[in-house]
Design an enzyme around this catalytic site. Sequence first.
Site, PDB file in Angstrom:
ATOM      1  N   SER A 113       0.839  -1.201   0.000  1.00 37.81           N
ATOM      2  CA  SER A 113       0.000   0.000   0.000  1.00 37.81           C
ATOM      3  C   SER A 113       0.876   1.253   0.000  1.00 37.81           C
ATOM      4  O   SER A 113       1.702   1.429  -0.878  1.00 37.81           O
ATOM      5  CB  SER A 113      -0.954  -0.048   1.201  1.00 37.81           C
ATOM      6  OG  SER A 113      -1.985   0.890   1.074  1.00 37.81           O
ATOM      7  N   ASP A 150      -6.067  -4.499  -1.647  1.00 38.88           N
ATOM      8  CA  ASP A 150      -4.944  -4.063  -0.812  1.00 38.88           C
ATOM      9  C   ASP A 150      -4.097  -5.250  -0.339  1.00 38.88           C
ATOM     10  O   ASP A 150      -4.621  -6.246   0.175  1.00 38.88           O
ATOM     11  CB  ASP A 150      -5.490  -3.297   0.399  1.00 38.88           C
ATOM     12  CG  ASP A 150      -4.423  -2.502   1.119  1.00 38.88           C
ATOM     13  OD1 ASP A 150      -3.496  -3.117   1.670  1.00 38.88           O
ATOM     14  OD2 ASP A 150      -4.520  -1.257   1.139  1.00 38.88           O
TER      15      ASP A 150
END
Length: 347
Positions: free
Chosen positions: A52, A203
Amino acid sequence: MAASKDQPVRHAPARIDLALQGGGSHGAFTWGVLDRLLEESWIQIEGISGTSAGAMNAAVLVSGYQLDGATGARAALEAFWRRVSDAAVFSPFRRSPFDALMGRWTLDHSPLFIAMDLAARVFSPYDMNPRGVNPLQKILDESIDFAHLRDAPIKLFITATRVRTGQARVFRNADLSADVLLASSCLPTLFQAVNVDGDDYWDGGYAGNPTITPLVRECTSSDTLLVQVNPVERDETPRTARDIISRLNEVAFNAPLLKELRMIALLRRAADAGSDEGRHWAEMRIHRIASEEMTKLGYSSKLNAEWAFLTMLRDEGRRAAGAFLAEHADSIGVRSSLDLDALLDGV
């Protein structure tokens, strides 16, 4: 080895790997840590694993490093976070006047954040953002030369989560693109899944935040420095609905990392030091940079991209990195400064 505040530490050259957590705007703390570490010419970075915001910090650092070494990396990181802040100038996710007056960085009292938070429990990003627009796309294209990443001597390992299987995929230098970084940071309640090579991704924090194993298996360094953004422990049990959800997110995003660190602790005890790979596991040294200040920030502030907030986090990251170097620089290349055995308590 003691050193005055924020001054470079003198030390014999040492190779290390970096493991960078994700956390939205809280990734500016990692920016500060990296900015401070890059001042130390004795620290030689061999590999970086990121998820991320950690993935974006990693890619920006390496892209800048390819142009002008540590100086280029520091400049690239600052330019990236400045672009993030500039793009958010007209964002609806702003602090309420009350929170700004009280000096709070939270968005918990922002009417638009509250409305978005409620809407995300009823509507998906396919309903609210049918075109799949992500403002980070343009920022990444402007901030990173992906061709440079393919030839970079610093190894990159970027984690994203396959939606179909729930398993992690680790992308390496030659695989990297803006889409890969967007996939690694794709929160499924805010953005549509990102398609890479025919697979949809969310993610990477759900599967590895960040993933440590490639650093162990594909790098020669035995020292991994973890930059931790998400608090592992909280002193109090959350009582409000928002705090409960925030803590659930922290637990979920920390779980893969803690599991991997426990695995490393066990392998250090059990690995066959007679084999090449076993010896590498047995010799692993883990270090961590974190800050108690991060425990004071809630989930909503991860969407706060005000420049004052980002630079506050950067300065805290620099301070935390300086404190780590002052206390533990002599441990690098010698011993773990993170007590891995303590992670096995109660297991």
